[in-house]
Design a protein around this motif. Structure first.
Motif, mmCIF file in Angstrom:
data_model
loop_
_atom_site.group_PDB
_atom_site.id
_atom_site.type_symbol
_atom_site.label_atom_id
_atom_site.label_comp_id
_atom_site.label_asym_id
_atom_site.label_seq_id
_atom_site.Cartn_x
_atom_site.Cartn_y
_atom_site.Cartn_z
ATOM 1 N N VAL A 105 0.824 -1.219 0.000
ATOM 2 C CA VAL A 105 0.000 0.000 0.000
ATOM 3 C C VAL A 105 0.854 1.265 0.000
ATOM 4 N N MET A 106 2.167 1.093 0.144
ATOM 5 C CA MET A 106 3.081 2.228 0.078
ATOM 6 C C MET A 106 4.388 1.741 -0.527
ATOM 7 N N LEU A 107 5.060 2.639 -1.282
ATOM 8 C CA LEU A 107 6.301 2.279 -1.950
ATOM 9 C C LEU A 107 7.345 3.357 -1.719
ATOM 10 N N PHE A 108 8.533 2.940 -1.269
ATOM 11 C CA PHE A 108 9.690 3.823 -1.177
ATOM 12 C C PHE A 108 10.650 3.397 -2.278
ATOM 13 N N ILE A 109 11.157 4.366 -3.058
ATOM 14 C CA ILE A 109 11.898 3.998 -4.257
ATOM 15 C C ILE A 109 12.878 5.093 -4.656
ATOM 16 N N ASN A 110 13.982 4.698 -5.309
ATOM 17 C CA ASN A 110 14.879 5.685 -5.917
ATOM 18 C C ASN A 110 14.164 6.342 -7.087
ATOM 19 N N GLU A 111 14.316 7.634 -7.216
ATOM 20 C CA GLU A 111 13.588 8.375 -8.245
ATOM 21 C C GLU A 111 13.973 7.935 -9.651
ATOM 22 N N SER A 112 15.218 7.572 -9.860
ATOM 23 C CA SER A 112 15.659 7.141 -11.190
ATOM 24 C C SER A 112 14.944 5.869 -11.629
ATOM 25 N N ILE A 113 14.564 5.037 -10.657
ATOM 26 C CA ILE A 113 13.825 3.803 -10.978
ATOM 27 C C ILE A 113 12.365 4.136 -11.240
ATOM 28 N N PHE A 114 11.802 5.000 -10.402
ATOM 29 C CA PHE A 114 10.371 5.323 -10.535
ATOM 30 C C PHE A 114 10.074 6.074 -11.831
ATOM 31 N N ASP A 115 11.080 6.758 -12.373
ATOM 32 C CA ASP A 115 10.887 7.501 -13.625
ATOM 33 C C ASP A 115 10.391 6.606 -14.755
ATOM 34 N N SER A 116 10.763 5.331 -14.733
ATOM 35 C CA SER A 116 10.351 4.420 -15.812
ATOM 36 C C SER A 116 9.187 3.520 -15.388
ATOM 37 N N MET A 117 8.579 3.833 -14.236
ATOM 38 C CA MET A 117 7.462 3.034 -13.739
ATOM 39 C C MET A 117 6.141 3.752 -14.021
ATOM 40 N N GLU A 118 5.075 2.979 -14.144
ATOM 41 C CA GLU A 118 3.756 3.563 -14.386
ATOM 42 C C GLU A 118 2.909 3.436 -13.122
ATOM 43 N N PHE A 119 2.641 4.576 -12.476
ATOM 44 C CA PHE A 119 1.955 4.587 -11.188
ATOM 45 C C PHE A 119 0.570 3.933 -11.266
ATOM 46 N N GLU A 120 -0.110 4.139 -12.382
ATOM 47 C CA GLU A 120 -1.465 3.579 -12.515
ATOM 48 C C GLU A 120 -1.453 2.056 -12.573
ATOM 49 N N LYS A 121 -0.289 1.456 -12.785
ATOM 50 C CA LYS A 121 -0.200 -0.007 -12.846
ATOM 51 C C LYS A 121 0.108 -0.642 -11.483
ATOM 52 N N ILE A 122 0.175 0.189 -10.439
ATOM 53 C CA ILE A 122 0.291 -0.335 -9.064
ATOM 54 C C ILE A 122 -0.845 0.286 -8.244
ATOM 55 N N PRO A 123 -2.084 -0.073 -8.573
ATOM 56 C CA PRO A 123 -3.270 0.624 -8.060
ATOM 57 C C PRO A 123 -3.487 0.547 -6.550
ATOM 58 N N ALA A 124 -2.939 -0.464 -5.864
ATOM 59 C CA ALA A 124 -3.157 -0.573 -4.413
ATOM 60 C C ALA A 124 -2.258 0.375 -3.627
ATOM 61 N N VAL A 125 -1.239 0.920 -4.285
ATOM 62 C CA VAL A 125 -0.283 1.800 -3.603
ATOM 63 C C VAL A 125 -0.909 3.172 -3.387
ATOM 64 N N LYS A 126 -1.006 3.577 -2.106
ATOM 65 C CA LYS A 126 -1.579 4.883 -1.776
ATOM 66 C C LYS A 126 -0.609 6.021 -2.086
ATOM 67 N N ALA A 127 0.676 5.776 -1.815
ATOM 68 C CA ALA A 127 1.654 6.838 -2.019
ATOM 69 C C ALA A 127 3.018 6.243 -2.337
ATOM 70 N N VAL A 128 3.756 6.955 -3.191
ATOM 71 C CA VAL A 128 5.131 6.589 -3.532
ATOM 72 C C VAL A 128 6.042 7.680 -2.982
ATOM 73 N N LEU A 129 7.011 7.281 -2.152
ATOM 74 C CA LEU A 129 7.917 8.248 -1.540
ATOM 75 C C LEU A 129 9.347 8.022 -2.015
ATOM 76 N N SER A 130 10.095 9.103 -2.115
ATOM 77 C CA SER A 130 11.463 9.045 -2.604
ATOM 78 C C SER A 130 12.423 8.548 -1.527
ATOM 79 N N LEU A 131 13.380 7.716 -1.952
ATOM 80 C CA LEU A 131 14.485 7.318 -1.074
ATOM 81 C C LEU A 131 15.633 8.321 -1.155
ATOM 82 N N ASP A 132 15.568 9.236 -2.109
ATOM 83 C CA ASP A 132 16.661 10.176 -2.346
ATOM 84 C C ASP A 132 16.501 11.489 -1.583
ATOM 85 N N ARG A 133 15.266 11.853 -1.254
ATOM 86 C CA ARG A 133 14.993 13.095 -0.538
ATOM 87 C C ARG A 133 13.617 12.974 0.108
#
Length: 433
Positions: A105-133
């Motif tokens: 339901v929550m994802l912490f991720i490096n921004e460089s990785i998330f740049d190539s990810m599609e948020f709408e394809k992980i619908p259960a995730v409420k929020a994505v937070l950066s590991l870089d800042r």
């Protein structure tokens, strides 16, 4: 062996080691004390509360080894949620599959990785937070930007929750039964075939308590973390065990090339080295074998008096190259090449080979190097049992290694068929080895 609950081990350990350095990022002057880490864990607990995270909810983390990665893992564990580590080099489709399959339901991720990810394809995730800042990278519309708003007010919220400053008295983690699910570690990144290994607090605790009792790490010791923390091996013995006792961990967040590793060993001077066979095999192939194949050295090795001297010089140079202050090198994750193993034993290099698997979080067997027998992988842990199945004579015929005990997983997440295929009615885990 001390059976103190894992979360209480960390609560008491953080309080005891409050002023000691906990984490340093190699190549920088940034160091986090145990007090700093406990404070950041508490801040993340506040965020979880505000976001409505409940015990048992899944939190995914995907990124390179870093301060933030460790804090997210430890905060999730001590909150009572379930951590889902995802290897940072998994491709996007595999990562999204794991995040969805685990119901994170929550994802912490490096921004460089998330740049190539599609948020709408992980619908259960409420929020994505950066590991870089400190930033929210994406948030589900249903939250109305609640996480982003709270994150902006987090420093004020911390001051309000702890008006006299965050102290040792504020480190208070819940009493949670050790049969409770703590982590889902996926054994493969192949879409549709990943198996999520369910590790309980007891599984993780079994590894940590053994590591503490064996003094693999100890208060004030130094560790160099270069294996992926998303793997059970690195996680258990480069992070979980060291943090339980007050070890200073230096995190190598970059690709551990031989040149960079040797530089890090020289600077950190770790008291214990855990590695995969490839590290020692590369050192042997690139540094040691060229030496022993020199004609002058080959002649010297034929003379008993000089042979001992040559081996001692090679051993001492290798020990010095790895920092010079370690008790032993523990090799795991795969079989060690027989030629390399035999040579290291011949020169009396302090190494040992252990055996384990993700399904045991990971440790099954280990013996300190002074008692290690070449071509073995140590003794079965005191909290575990082992047997050889499918062989009429286990001493002469190969059979399957089966284990059971404290470290054996709860099963594969949402996959009872796969669980039943490897854990029989008597609780024996059939390793496939």
């Amino acid at each position: 062996m001390n059976k103190e609950n894992l979360l209480q081990i960390y609560a008491s350990g953080f309080r005891k080691n409050w002023e000691l350095p906990a984490l340093t990022e190699f190549g920088s002057d940034q160091t986090m004390t145990y007090a700093d880490m406990a404070r950041r864990i508490a801040a993340l607990h506040l965020l979880y509360e505000e976001a409505g995270i409940k015990r048992g909810d899944k939190i995914a983390v995907m990124g390179k080894n870093s301060f933030a990665w460790v804090v997210v893992y430890m905060a999730t564990l001590t909150y009572g949620a379930v951590i889902v580590p995802v290897l940072h080099d998994f491709n996007v489709q595999d990562a999204q599959h794991i995040i969805n399959h685990s119901e994170s339901v929550m994802l912490f991720i490096n921004e460089s990785i998330f740049d190539s990810m599609e948020f709408e394809k992980i619908p259960a995730v409420k929020a994505v937070l950066s590991l870089d800042r400190r930033a929210v990278l994406a948030e589900h519309p249903v939250t109305n930007h609640a996480v982003e708003k709270f994150l902006a007010r987090l420093p004020q919220k911390m001051r309000r929750r702890y008006p006299h400053g965050f102290t040792t008295a504020d480190v208070d983690y819940p009493e949670i039964d050790e049969s409770t699910l703590a982590e889902i570690n996926y054994t493969s990144g192949t879409t549709g075939f990943s198996k999520g290994v369910m590790l309980t607090l007891g599984n993780l605790g079994g590894n940590v308590r053994f590591g503490v009792a064996s003094r693999l790490h100890y208060r004030g010791s130094r560790a160099l973390s270069f294996l992926p923390l998303a793997h059970a091996y690195g996680c258990a013995f480069d992070m979980l065990t060291p943090l339980a006792v007050g070890t200073h961990i230096t995190i190598l967040g970059k690709l551990p090339t031989p040149k960079l590793l040797l530089k890090a060993f020289a600077e950190v001077r770790p008291n214990l080295i855990i590695c995969v066979p490839l590290i020692l095999e590369k050192i042997y192939r690139n540094k040691l074998r060229p030496i022993i194949e020199k004609p002058s050295v080959r002649r010297a090795l034929k003379l008993p008096g000089l042979k001992t001297l040559v081996y001692r010089k090679i051993r001492n140079s290798l020990v010095e190259a790895l920092g010079g202050e370690f008790e032993e090198v523990i090799v795991g994750g795969a079989p060690l090449n027989h030629e390399v193993e035999a040579f290291l034993h011949k020169i009396k290099f302090p190494f040992t080979v252990g055996y384990g698997m993700t399904e045991c979080g990971p440790l099954i067997s280990y013996t300190p190097w002074r008692n290690f027998i070449v071509s073995s992988s140590g003794r079965t842990l005191p909290s575990m049992e082992s047997k050889i199945a499918g062989s009429r004579n286990p001493e002469t015929e190969p059979g399957e290694i089966c284990v059971r005990g404290e470290n054996v997983m709860k099963g594969y997440y949402k996959n009872p068929e796969a669980t039943e295929a490897v854990i029989d009615a008597e609780g024996w885990l059939h390793t496939g080895d």
